[in-house]
Design an enzyme around this catalytic site. Structure first.
Site, PDB file in Angstrom:
ATOM      1  CG  ASP A  94       4.298  -2.807  10.260  1.00 46.28           C
ATOM      2  OD1 ASP A  94       3.227  -2.627  10.006  1.00 46.28           O
ATOM      3  OD2 ASP A  94       4.950  -3.433   8.945  1.00 46.28           O
ATOM      4  CE  LYS A 139       8.606  -2.629   6.499  1.00 47.02           C
ATOM      5  NZ  LYS A 139       8.010  -3.717   5.748  1.00 47.02           N
ATOM      6  CD  GLU A 143       7.475  -6.842   5.034  1.00 43.00           C
ATOM      7  OE1 GLU A 143       6.529  -6.797   4.723  1.00 43.00           O
ATOM      8  OE2 GLU A 143       8.113  -6.179   6.018  1.00 43.00           O
ATOM      9  CG  HIS A 152       1.798 -10.494  10.506  1.00 46.66           C
ATOM     10  ND1 HIS A 152       0.164  -9.870  10.320  1.00 46.66           N
ATOM     11  CD2 HIS A 152       2.330  -9.244   9.530  1.00 46.66           C
ATOM     12  CE1 HIS A 152       0.010  -9.030   9.331  1.00 46.66           C
ATOM     13  NE2 HIS A 152       1.296  -8.539   9.152  1.00 46.66           N
ATOM     14  CG  ASP A 158      -3.109 -10.584  11.527  1.00 48.64           C
ATOM     15  OD1 ASP A 158      -2.520 -10.400  10.192  1.00 48.64           O
ATOM     16  OD2 ASP A 158      -1.934 -11.221  12.210  1.00 48.64           O
ATOM     17  CG  HIS A 159      -3.423  -9.838   5.796  1.00 46.40           C
ATOM     18  ND1 HIS A 159      -2.353  -8.406   6.343  1.00 46.40           N
ATOM     19  CD2 HIS A 159      -2.447  -9.800   4.576  1.00 46.40           C
ATOM     20  CE1 HIS A 159      -1.420  -8.302   5.375  1.00 46.40           C
ATOM     21  NE2 HIS A 159      -1.316  -9.440   5.069  1.00 46.40           N
ATOM     22  CE  LYS A 218       5.664 -11.777  -1.152  1.00 49.84           C
ATOM     23  NZ  LYS A 218       5.606 -11.674   0.264  1.00 49.84           N
ATOM     24  CE  LYS A 236      -0.908  -4.025   9.262  1.00 49.61           C
ATOM     25  NZ  LYS A 236       0.649  -5.020   9.138  1.00 49.61           N
ATOM     26  CE  LYS A 248      -0.083 -14.227   3.964  1.00 46.26           C
ATOM     27  NZ  LYS A 248      -0.355 -13.631   2.470  1.00 46.26           N
TER      28      LYS A 248
HETATM   29  N1  LIG Z   1      -3.187  -0.619   1.749  1.00 47.81           N
HETATM   30  C1  LIG Z   1      -2.716  -2.014   2.159  1.00 47.81           C
HETATM   31  O1  LIG Z   1      -2.068  -3.070   1.829  1.00 47.81           O
HETATM   32  C2  LIG Z   1      -2.956  -2.009   4.029  1.00 47.81           C
HETATM   33  C3  LIG Z   1      -2.693  -3.916   4.628  1.00 47.81           C
HETATM   34  C4  LIG Z   1      -2.041  -3.580   5.769  1.00 47.81           C
HETATM   35  C5  LIG Z   1      -3.160  -2.758   6.411  1.00 47.81           C
HETATM   36  N2  LIG Z   1      -4.152  -1.658   6.184  1.00 47.81           N
HETATM   37  C6  LIG Z   1      -4.608  -0.738   7.172  1.00 47.81           C
HETATM   38  O2  LIG Z   1      -5.771  -0.311   6.163  1.00 47.81           O
HETATM   39  C7  LIG Z   1      -6.299   0.916   6.153  1.00 47.81           C
HETATM   40  C8  LIG Z   1      -6.036   1.201   5.020  1.00 47.81           C
HETATM   41  O3  LIG Z   1      -5.358   1.488   4.351  1.00 47.81           O
HETATM   42  P1  LIG Z   1      -4.914   2.636   2.685  1.00 47.81           P
HETATM   43  O4  LIG Z   1      -3.582   1.441   2.741  1.00 47.81           O
HETATM   44  O5  LIG Z   1      -6.207   2.045   1.924  1.00 47.81           O
HETATM   45  O6  LIG Z   1      -5.231   3.741   3.782  1.00 47.81           O
HETATM   46  P2  LIG Z   1      -5.100   4.721   1.941  1.00 47.81           P
HETATM   47  O7  LIG Z   1      -4.457   4.704   1.211  1.00 47.81           O
HETATM   48  O8  LIG Z   1      -3.536   6.096   2.472  1.00 47.81           O
HETATM   49  O9  LIG Z   1      -6.095   5.483   3.018  1.00 47.81           O
HETATM   50  C9  LIG Z   1      -7.317   4.888   2.636  1.00 47.81           C
HETATM   51  C10 LIG Z   1      -8.013   6.529   2.721  1.00 47.81           C
HETATM   52  O10 LIG Z   1      -8.678   7.209   3.633  1.00 47.81           O
HETATM   53  C11 LIG Z   1      -8.925   8.319   3.465  1.00 47.81           C
HETATM   54  N3  LIG Z   1      -7.468   9.019   3.783  1.00 47.81           N
HETATM   55  C12 LIG Z   1      -5.968   9.138   4.118  1.00 47.81           C
HETATM   56  N4  LIG Z   1      -5.212   9.472   5.065  1.00 47.81           N
HETATM   57  C13 LIG Z   1      -6.414  10.461   5.372  1.00 47.81           C
HETATM   58  C14 LIG Z   1      -6.711  11.267   6.710  1.00 47.81           C
HETATM   59  N5  LIG Z   1      -5.374  12.086   7.168  1.00 47.81           N
HETATM   60  N6  LIG Z   1      -7.552  11.820   7.049  1.00 47.81           N
HETATM   61  C15 LIG Z   1      -8.626  11.564   6.142  1.00 47.81           C
HETATM   62  N7  LIG Z   1      -8.875  10.737   5.343  1.00 47.81           N
HETATM   63  C16 LIG Z   1      -7.661  10.268   4.845  1.00 47.81           C
HETATM   64  C17 LIG Z   1      -8.787   8.531   2.059  1.00 47.81           C
HETATM   65  O11 LIG Z   1     -10.193   8.497   1.029  1.00 47.81           O
HETATM   66  P3  LIG Z   1     -10.420  10.087   0.685  1.00 47.81           P
HETATM   67  O12 LIG Z   1      -9.654  11.133   0.888  1.00 47.81           O
HETATM   68  O13 LIG Z   1     -11.272   9.846  -0.370  1.00 47.81           O
HETATM   69  O14 LIG Z   1     -11.528   9.921   1.997  1.00 47.81           O
HETATM   70  C18 LIG Z   1      -7.676   7.461   1.456  1.00 47.81           C
HETATM   71  O15 LIG Z   1      -8.450   7.086  -0.354  1.00 47.81           O
HETATM   72  C19 LIG Z   1      -5.450   1.294   7.168  1.00 47.81           C
HETATM   73  O16 LIG Z   1      -5.793   1.114   8.192  1.00 47.81           O
HETATM   74  C20 LIG Z   1      -3.600   0.546   6.518  1.00 47.81           C
HETATM   75  O17 LIG Z   1      -3.692   0.380   7.782  1.00 47.81           O
HETATM   76  C21 LIG Z   1      -3.810  -1.306   4.824  1.00 47.81           C
END
Ligand SMILES: NC(=O)c1ccc[n+]([C@@H]2O[C@H](COP(=O)([O-])OP(=O)(O)OC[C@H]3O[C@@H](n4cnc5c(N)ncnc54)[C@H](OP(=O)(O)O)[C@@H]3O)[C@@H](O)[C@H]2O)c1
Length: 478
Positions: free
Chosen positions: A234, A329, A215, A239, A176-177, A334, A147, A181
């Site tokens: 968001d 938020k 939250e 959710h 959708d995590h 929470k 998402k 749950k």
């Molecule tokens: N983190 C969470 O808890 C969470 C929760 C719900 C949903 N999500 C979703 O899951 C996905 C990943 O989330 P994340 O938090 O892991 O994201 P992130 O850490 O910002 O990015 C994941 C990876 O994607 C690459 N990246 C980031 N921005 C980029 C850009 N502008 N251009 C090219 N590569 C880019 C980077 O890898 P490299 O540089 O190694 O290629 C980075 O390590 C997203 O769609 C987010 O909305 C995340």
């Protein structure tokens, strides 16, 4: 169990280290995944296999919610690979395809996980298609899409069209995590594995339903992303509307993905679109004080960090029963919970003090942090003639099944995707329908700037406007 390869795009990222790898490792040591499992990380970060393993080992030290041995880690580490590549480069995808064929032999089952920014989803799927990686010639191919799925109806439709160029709908797993749950899935079990609730589960007995996702945290490091998105996109599009559908849906004929998702769609299509007048009167948008000073947030931002809505589900079961939804938020606690408020007895034979009414029965489905179910009902207060007192009957997941019995949501969802069960994933029409419900609200909020943006103190219960929303109906947040 047939062998499977999980390819994670964005393997250097936050989601991979905090959720995906701890969940996969846990499934692996519980022997829920095939022993012949490979996890291949892909990304621009210049790791090799060893540096990728070291990075993930550090992540597990920090995020694994369970003890593990060096031997278990060594077994899992041997299944990990990394390929450095760009998300838009055909040559890198060809190399990925070759690497996977070499790992798997002729036929392999593959789960691609797109843990990357949404702007890259369609390009990655296109390149997987162009390099023939999505053809199911012997093994299955599935793709998990993170998402947010679009930012409005138009972008969600476009993304669906782009994905459908290369993938069949049955290969797409929109995650959708929240749906992973245990307590969310338990809504279905409570309703449909028991006979005592369902006869009461309608407008004849239920006065209102409240769904709260609160939250304590602010935007943290996600300021840039969040400021362009806000709480409705968001939290509500996914959710909160998903929780609503599980509470309101009709019993599906079977516990399979299509039957469940058909019933959810029927609920969403029974929610009437709100007029501008209704949006002004029955929605609240608010921002916590100090939000505009957060990192990467515009100093004049009008992005809401809190929203409350009143919706109806216009069908025989729910006609006239308000569903109050709120999320925000930087709130006091929470908490995710659904409160079903039952109607009061039509007549009280017990004498009540002047102005006092009988407390209604409440059924509280607590999703987090205290996962359980509470039923509030009235009893006679001891040593009184006819005084009533509210008491709770409690079910607590951790107490009933042990503190570590409730697995991480991503474990359930990864396992379901490996097993080809899409029940807990969102179908294309479901996602678009959720957007079309929110579209008029987003339009009125953003284009017409109505209702006025309210403000609330961090650590409070939210804006006073949210209290007033319910007061109009003689209700209070429970
Ligand atoms: N983190 C969470 O808890 C969470 C929760 C719900 C949903 N999500 C979703 O899951 C996905 C990943 O989330 P994340 O938090 O892991 O994201 P992130 O850490 O910002 O990015 C994941 C990876 O994607 C690459 N990246 C980031 N921005 C980029 C850009 N502008 N251009 C090219 N590569 C880019 C980077 O890898 P490299 O540089 O190694 O290629 C980075 O390590 C997203 O769609 C987010 O909305 C995340």
């Amino acid at each position: 169990m047939t062998p499977v390869t999980i390819i994670i795009f964005g393997a250097s990222g936050d989601l991979t280290q905090r959720k995906l790898i701890p969940s996969l490792f846990h499934l692996f040591i519980k022997r829920k995944t095939p022993r012949e499992l490979f996890v291949v990380g892909f990304g621009a970060t210049p790791y090799d296999d060893e540096r990728f393993r070291t990075h993930l080992r550090e992540a597990l030290n920090q995020f694994a919610a369970y003890p593990f041995t060096e031997e278990e880690w060594a077994l899992f580490a041997a299944r990990l690979r990394y390929l450095q590549g760009r998300y838009t480069d055909l040559a890198d995808f060809k190399r990925l395809g070759e690497m996977l064929r070499a790992l798997e032999g002729e036929k392999g089952n593959r789960l691609y996980y797109l843990a990357i920014p949404p702007s890259l989803f369609s390009s990655v799927v296109d390149l997987l298609g162009l390099t023939n990686q999505l053809v199911e010639d012997g093994g299955w191919r599935r793709v998990i899409i993170e998402k947010p799925f679009g930012t409005d109806l138009q972008s969600a439709r476009l993304l669906n069209q782009q994905l459908h160029r290369t993938l069949k709908e049955s290969q797409i797993y929109r995650i959708d995590h929240y749906l992973g749950k245990e307590t969310v899935q338990n809504i279905l079990f409570l309703r449909f594995a028991n006979t005592i609730f369902e006869p009461l589960w309608n407008r004849n007995y239920i006065a209102s339903v409240q769904i709260t996702v609160a939250e304590t945290v602010g935007v943290e490091h996600r300021g840039r992303y969040y400021d362009g998105v806000g709480v409705l996109r968001d939290m509500f599009q996914n959710h909160l509307l998903q929780l609503l559908t599980l509470v309101a849906m009709e019993p599906p004929a079977s516990f399979n993905a299509e039957a469940l998702r058909n019933e959810k769609i029927k609920v969403l299509s029974a929610i009437p679109t709100m007029s501008e007048e209704e949006i002004v009167r029955y929605t609240v948008r608010a921002q916590y004080r100090g939000y505009r000073q957060e990192k990467d947030v515009a100093p004049d931002s009008n992005t809401p960090t809190y929203a409350a809505l009143r919706l109806f589900v216009n069908n025989w079961r729910w006609q006239g029963v308000p569903f109050y939804l709120r999320s925000g938020k930087r709130l006091a606690q929470k908490q995710t919970r659904i409160v079903i408020r039952f109607k009061e007895p039509p007549l009280s034979m017990f004498p009540l003090p002047p102005g006092k009414r009988m407390n209604p029965n409440l059924l509280v489905l607590s999703i987090q942090p205290d996962e359980g179910i509470h039923l509030r009902f009235e009893v006679k207060a001891p040593d009184t003639l006819a005084e009533t007192r509210s008491v709770n009957m409690e079910f607590d997941y951790a107490r009933a099944f042990g503190p570590s019995a409730v697995p991480e949501a991503y474990e359930r969802l990864l396992l379901d995707a490996i097993q080809g069960d899409a029940s807990l994933f969102t179908r294309a029409d479901e996602s678009e329908m959720a957007w079309s419900l929110l579209e008029p609200i987003l339009h009125t909020w953003e284009q017409k700037e109505k209702p006025a943006l309210a403000f609330y103190e961090p650590g409070s219960e939210g804006p006073v406007e949210a209290e007033r929303l319910l007061e109009q109906d003689g209700e209070v947040w429970l």
